[in-house]
Design an enzyme around this catalytic site. Sequence first.
Site, mmCIF file in Angstrom:
data_model
loop_
_atom_site.group_PDB
_atom_site.id
_atom_site.type_symbol
_atom_site.label_atom_id
_atom_site.label_comp_id
_atom_site.label_asym_id
_atom_site.label_seq_id
_atom_site.Cartn_x
_atom_site.Cartn_y
_atom_site.Cartn_z
ATOM 1 N N GLU A 143 -12.296 9.011 -25.384
ATOM 2 C CA GLU A 143 -11.539 7.960 -24.707
ATOM 3 C C GLU A 143 -10.518 7.312 -25.638
ATOM 4 O O GLU A 143 -9.404 6.982 -25.217
ATOM 5 C CB GLU A 143 -12.491 6.901 -24.139
ATOM 6 C CG GLU A 143 -13.329 7.385 -22.963
ATOM 7 C CD GLU A 143 -12.488 7.800 -21.764
ATOM 8 O OE1 GLU A 143 -11.324 7.352 -21.649
ATOM 9 O OE2 GLU A 143 -12.996 8.573 -20.922
ATOM 10 N N TYR A 170 -11.193 -1.296 -20.667
ATOM 11 C CA TYR A 170 -11.207 0.088 -20.185
ATOM 12 C C TYR A 170 -12.200 0.930 -20.977
ATOM 13 O O TYR A 170 -13.033 1.641 -20.390
ATOM 14 C CB TYR A 170 -9.822 0.736 -20.268
ATOM 15 C CG TYR A 170 -9.919 2.222 -20.055
ATOM 16 C CD1 TYR A 170 -10.113 2.729 -18.765
ATOM 17 C CD2 TYR A 170 -9.923 3.124 -21.122
ATOM 18 C CE1 TYR A 170 -10.272 4.087 -18.552
ATOM 19 C CE2 TYR A 170 -10.089 4.480 -20.918
ATOM 20 C CZ TYR A 170 -10.259 4.963 -19.636
ATOM 21 O OH TYR A 170 -10.449 6.293 -19.425
ATOM 22 N N ASP A 182 -7.557 2.327 -16.048
ATOM 23 C CA ASP A 182 -6.413 2.641 -16.899
ATOM 24 C C ASP A 182 -5.189 2.865 -16.013
ATOM 25 O O ASP A 182 -5.210 2.568 -14.808
ATOM 26 C CB ASP A 182 -6.712 3.867 -17.767
ATOM 27 C CG ASP A 182 -6.880 5.148 -16.969
ATOM 28 O OD1 ASP A 182 -6.880 5.087 -15.714
ATOM 29 O OD2 ASP A 182 -7.014 6.224 -17.590
#
Length: 374
Positions: free
Chosen positions: A40, A123, A141
């Site tokens: 991520e 996020y 996102d």
Amino acid sequence: MYSEEQKMYFSKNLLDWYQTHKRDLPWRRSKNPYYIWISEVMLQQTRVDTVIPYFHRFVDQFPTVEALATAPEENVLKAWEGLGYYSRARNLQSAVREVHERYEGIVPQNKADISALKGVGPYTSGAILSIAYNKPEPAVDGNVMRVLSRYFLIEEDIMKPSTRTIMEKLARELILEGTASDFNQALMELGAMVCTPRSPHCLTCPVMAHCSAREAGMEEALPIKKKAKPPRPELRAVAFIEGTGEHAGKWLIRQRPQEGLLARMWELPHVEWPSSGWQSDEDNMSGLRKALAEQEQIGIQPDEWFMDAEHIFSHIVWKMKVYRAKLGDANRPSTGEEWIPFHYRWVGPEDLQNYAFPNVFVRIIKEWQERNED
């Protein structure tokens, strides 16, 4: 505000579509929260195809929380070299060190603890908690905001914090019980593969039938996003200082300051150039020589233009002219033994694996190597 029928249709059809169409990505082959975390962070502002080889190399080199927590920073930055936005790598390592020290190497499973880690925003925390631990947390996102803006016809500027709050609340409501991991990945996948920024593939979309933007003919007008200011240009004159004598075949690099932009990374010596603009190459080389003498107390002899280069940050863009040079005073030949500042090093091709460079300097060095091989 949004009908339960529309929300339920979205969630069920999206999950069914994902089971058939999801991509086989390396970080999806494991529920290891550490691996998901790495992926991520790497995927922020970076394309999937670019990230995949970096992800493989990174987890091979740092396979566990302990391995990354105890690694020298320069090794981490070298493994990150080319991905850009190096503060991501530094923040990741700092946070992983905290997990190693405070949580016995186990990535926290609750929002408060994981959100307190350095560099972990809403996020990233939502992505880790939902994908790795199947917690019903939203992971909103750009892809997700685009999908939700279109499907639910949300005409608010997605750059506003208030709009993100709306999106996070809505995304949370859409997660069916026990499906958080698949749902959030499906939502991201839809935005990446179907509901794209331009020319969305509406006819293949699993939730097309109830998409409010498509019904209104606004699928390409959404999301509403206030344009960011373009990065301001900065001119930089770069010295590619080639070694002589015992340093023949090497070149001179320097380490950036401990704090600030590209902190502690290595680069070719360069100076900021007046905004009034470039002059002739002869005048540029003279200015570069004088500036390095004043700012770094080193004497160089620039002899020719080598190449132009450009490096784009989020807020500035370096427009660079690179000049080949030798070390030493113009009044006497270089011996290769001249004094250099403590933060400078002579390096050759065999040394590059030990130093992390911003990508623009990697390109310049590779160009130099290619030309010298001819």
